[in-house]
Design a protein around this motif. Sequence first.
Motif, mmCIF file in Angstrom:
data_model
loop_
_atom_site.group_PDB
_atom_site.id
_atom_site.type_symbol
_atom_site.label_atom_id
_atom_site.label_comp_id
_atom_site.label_asym_id
_atom_site.label_seq_id
_atom_site.Cartn_x
_atom_site.Cartn_y
_atom_site.Cartn_z
ATOM 1 N N ASP A 112 0.778 -1.138 0.120
ATOM 2 C CA ASP A 112 -0.060 -0.037 0.045
ATOM 3 C C ASP A 112 0.862 1.349 0.210
ATOM 4 O OD1 ASP A 112 -2.601 -1.541 0.177
ATOM 5 O OD2 ASP A 112 -1.956 -1.948 2.403
ATOM 6 N N GLU A 162 -5.945 7.222 0.688
ATOM 7 C CA GLU A 162 -5.244 6.768 1.665
ATOM 8 C C GLU A 162 -4.438 7.365 2.652
ATOM 9 O OE1 GLU A 162 -5.550 1.537 0.863
ATOM 10 O OE2 GLU A 162 -3.624 2.877 0.468
ATOM 11 N N LEU A 188 -1.950 -0.330 6.871
ATOM 12 C CA LEU A 188 -1.657 -0.343 5.650
ATOM 13 C C LEU A 188 -0.128 -1.306 5.327
ATOM 14 C CD1 LEU A 188 -2.002 3.272 4.319
ATOM 15 C CD2 LEU A 188 -3.680 1.441 4.449
#
Length: 238
Positions: A112, A162, A188
């Motif tokens: 991520d 995010e 994440l």
Amino acid sequence: MSTVPAAAPVPPSDIVLPCLDEAAALPRVLGAIPDGWRAIVVDNGSTDGSADLARSLGATVVHEPRRGFGAACHAGLLAAETEFVCFCDCDGSLDPGLLPAFVRRIAAGETDLLLGRRLVRGRGAWPLHARAGNLVLARLLRRRTGLRLHDLGPMRAGRRTELLGLGLTDRRSGYPLQMVVRAADAGLRIAETGVPYVPRTGKSKVTGTWRGTWQAVRDMRAVLLEPPAAAAARGAPR
């Protein structure tokens, strides 16, 4: 090692380039921006014509009057529009042409948040005192989050939504570390990959001096002392 085919399509992305008096490096840096990608140069009070030069070279220029690395980075993040956002220093020490490989891995679901682990290429690229400070912080980060990272370098990529959802508040040198800490707290996946690190163009404003390095370490240690941020308290872009 990445298992993603090199030919996998890469979504066009925005690259945030915090800038303070980097006119000498800008032509080389902006010349390395991948085709179809947008360079967001965040001028943090330059007096050498960096903003005008960046604009003439095709970059989007954002002005951030609050001095601080984090202030410039976050202004760039807020100005970004693509699904994926990358960050890179604007001093010529890192090659933004490497960033499509970062985005490819994130888009493929490998991770991520992908950080560039700096691999020194050239004498003077990374002063010993700055390297030592980075090592100490990496160890403290491991205690805080369990992440076994070697570097907290400025080259990185993630998904815009995010990153905005982390509610980042540091506007000084602690910004890169706060991003990693809060990303870890949010669950994440974080990884690193090696990137060449060459001597910068011009004089460093932070890690080129003991004083600058000490201030950066102080900022980052303060981040590590923060209690885990509640997920509900994050999420609103600021």
